[in-house]
Scaffold this motif. Structure first.
Motif, PDB file in Angstrom:
ATOM      1  N   TYR A  13       0.686  -1.252   0.029  1.00  0.00           N
ATOM      2  CA  TYR A  13       0.069  -0.074  -0.063  1.00  0.00           C
ATOM      3  C   TYR A  13       0.932   1.042   0.005  1.00  0.00           C
ATOM      4  O   TYR A  13       1.513   1.517   0.930  1.00  0.00           O
ATOM      5  CB  TYR A  13      -0.840   0.090   1.345  1.00  0.00           C
ATOM      6  N   PHE A  16       4.174   1.058   1.966  1.00  0.00           N
ATOM      7  CA  PHE A  16       4.083   0.031   3.124  1.00  0.00           C
ATOM      8  C   PHE A  16       4.182  -1.334   2.656  1.00  0.00           C
ATOM      9  O   PHE A  16       2.980  -1.562   1.498  1.00  0.00           O
ATOM     10  CB  PHE A  16       2.729   0.467   3.887  1.00  0.00           C
ATOM     11  N   GLY A  39      -4.109  -7.681  10.896  1.00  0.00           N
ATOM     12  CA  GLY A  39      -2.859  -6.999  10.044  1.00  0.00           C
ATOM     13  C   GLY A  39      -2.111  -7.742   9.738  1.00  0.00           C
ATOM     14  O   GLY A  39      -0.934  -7.496   9.205  1.00  0.00           O
ATOM     15  N   SER A  43      -6.483 -10.098   4.478  1.00  0.00           N
ATOM     16  CA  SER A  43      -7.358  -9.414   3.508  1.00  0.00           C
ATOM     17  C   SER A  43      -6.493  -9.292   2.247  1.00  0.00           C
ATOM     18  O   SER A  43      -7.023  -9.079   0.865  1.00  0.00           O
ATOM     19  CB  SER A  43      -8.003  -8.493   4.036  1.00  0.00           C
TER      20      SER A  43
HETATM   21  P1  ATP Z   1      -7.879  -7.935   9.740  1.00  0.00           P
HETATM   22  O1  ATP Z   1      -8.060  -9.174  10.252  1.00  0.00           O
HETATM   23  O2  ATP Z   1      -7.638  -6.864  10.592  1.00  0.00           O
HETATM   24  O3  ATP Z   1      -8.450  -7.679   8.540  1.00  0.00           O
HETATM   25  P2  ATP Z   1      -5.523  -8.784   7.954  1.00  0.00           P
HETATM   26  O4  ATP Z   1      -4.876  -9.973   8.278  1.00  0.00           O
HETATM   27  O5  ATP Z   1      -6.784  -9.084   6.969  1.00  0.00           O
HETATM   28  O6  ATP Z   1      -6.199  -8.342   9.253  1.00  0.00           O
HETATM   29  P3  ATP Z   1      -4.772  -6.905   6.068  1.00  0.00           P
HETATM   30  O7  ATP Z   1      -6.038  -5.846   6.216  1.00  0.00           O
HETATM   31  O8  ATP Z   1      -4.349  -7.676   5.077  1.00  0.00           O
HETATM   32  O9  ATP Z   1      -4.506  -7.650   7.582  1.00  0.00           O
HETATM   33  O10 ATP Z   1      -3.579  -5.800   6.477  1.00  0.00           O
HETATM   34  C1  ATP Z   1      -2.271  -5.878   6.450  1.00  0.00           C
HETATM   35  C2  ATP Z   1      -1.326  -4.683   6.673  1.00  0.00           C
HETATM   36  O11 ATP Z   1      -1.709  -4.028   5.691  1.00  0.00           O
HETATM   37  C3  ATP Z   1      -1.737  -4.094   7.904  1.00  0.00           C
HETATM   38  O12 ATP Z   1      -0.635  -3.734   8.686  1.00  0.00           O
HETATM   39  C4  ATP Z   1      -2.865  -2.844   7.615  1.00  0.00           C
HETATM   40  O13 ATP Z   1      -2.743  -1.878   8.518  1.00  0.00           O
HETATM   41  C5  ATP Z   1      -2.303  -2.617   6.257  1.00  0.00           C
HETATM   42  N1  ATP Z   1      -3.348  -2.051   5.279  1.00  0.00           N
HETATM   43  C6  ATP Z   1      -4.433  -2.985   4.844  1.00  0.00           C
HETATM   44  N2  ATP Z   1      -5.025  -1.986   4.092  1.00  0.00           N
HETATM   45  C7  ATP Z   1      -4.359  -0.815   3.852  1.00  0.00           C
HETATM   46  C8  ATP Z   1      -4.599   0.323   3.012  1.00  0.00           C
HETATM   47  N3  ATP Z   1      -5.536   0.267   2.408  1.00  0.00           N
HETATM   48  N4  ATP Z   1      -3.600   1.234   3.158  1.00  0.00           N
HETATM   49  C9  ATP Z   1      -2.465   1.227   3.907  1.00  0.00           C
HETATM   50  N5  ATP Z   1      -2.161   0.071   4.595  1.00  0.00           N
HETATM   51  C10 ATP Z   1      -3.188  -1.004   4.748  1.00  0.00           C
END
Ligand code: ATP
Length: 234
Positions: A13, A16, A39, A43
């Motif tokens: 992202y 990041f 995180g 997703s």
């Molecule tokens: P959750 O159970 O909270 O949904 P997850 O395992 O699905 O967690 P992700 O949503 O894939 O995790 O997020 C992975 C990392 O990417 C995290 O550090 C999150 O803060 C970051 N992240 C997710 N979406 C974005 C975005 N649109 N912009 C910036 N960073 C993002």
């Protein structure tokens, strides 16, 4: 050859980095659970597969074709459907219209028609004329699953389908899984509920901070190994 073959997948992202060189395969007809803390990147992985987050073309192969970074609509036509976190039904449309939208990119003449979805979740048939938002949370989740099935996917991606639902409702939703698997559809389930994930999956992958920390069949994984993979080594 695996149905879905992910090879050294990175996802960002902006600056990041959310996924680091991820390798992962899903066989045809297999149910794979992806577990991991908030995180961890679960997703993001699903979004990369479905074209909602950029990916290198060769990093994601589906049925032998490199699909990484293709537009989401093109990826769907290859036979991948997603049940997004939070269901995301179209609020101004009825249940039936929501389901029909899922069938727009439909592949061939597969099993999943409106009647088949109503057979899987009878309450949706009873409420077919209601707006999607008039449904309970569990019913909305059923509609979101039905909408994804309407494209006759070879791979169904489910993002946290049990989130925010009561245990009895979760049980009803998971009861639909055998009928979906019976069609030969591969399923990737992102689940925070580890017990649920282990109960239904053929195989489990744990992500931690964008990396796979554990992979195996539920019967082969010890509680200690799962805890270490999920939370990190103390
Ligand atoms: P959750 O159970 O909270 O949904 P997850 O395992 O699905 O967690 P992700 O949503 O894939 O995790 O997020 C992975 C990392 O990417 C995290 O550090 C999150 O803060 C970051 N992240 C997710 N979406 C974005 C975005 N649109 N912009 C910036 N960073 C993002």
């Amino acid at each position: 050859m695996a149905l879905l073959d992910i090879h050294t997948l990175d996802a960002f992202y902006g600056d990041f980095q959310a996924l680091f060189g991820l390798d992962l395969a899903v066989e045809a007809g297999e149910t794979l659970a992806i577990i991991g803390a908030n995180g961890a990147g679960k997703s993001t992985l699903l979004k990369a597969i479905t074209g909602l987050v950029p990916a290198a073309r060769e990093a994601i192969c589906f049925a032998g074709q490199a699909i990484g970074g293709l537009p989401a609509a093109a990826i769907m036509k290859h036979g991948i459907a997603m049940v997004p976190e939070g269901r995301k039904l179209f609020p101004s449309l009825t249940v039936e219209e929501n389901l029909l939208i899922g069938g727009w990119g439909r592949r061939g003449s597969g099993r999943w028609t409106l009647d088949a979805v109503y057979g899987l979740f009878p309450v949706l048939g009873e409420r077919r004329r209601n707006p999607g938002t008039a449904l309970s949370g569990g019913q909305q989740q059923m509609a979101a699953i039905g909408r994804a099935l309407m494209s006759n996917p070879a791979l169904l991606l489910c993002d946290e389908i049990s989130l925010g639902l009561a245990p009895i409702v979760i049980r009803d939703i998971y009861a639909a899984l055998p009928a979906i698997r019976a069609e030969g559809t591969a399923v990737v389930l992102v689940e925070q509920d580890i017990v649920q994930a282990l109960a239904v999956a053929d195989r489990v992958v744990c992500l931690q901070e964008g990396r796979a920390t554990l992979e195996g069949r539920p019967a082969d994984l010890t509680r200690a190994a799962i805890q270490a993979a999920y939370f990190g080594q103390p």
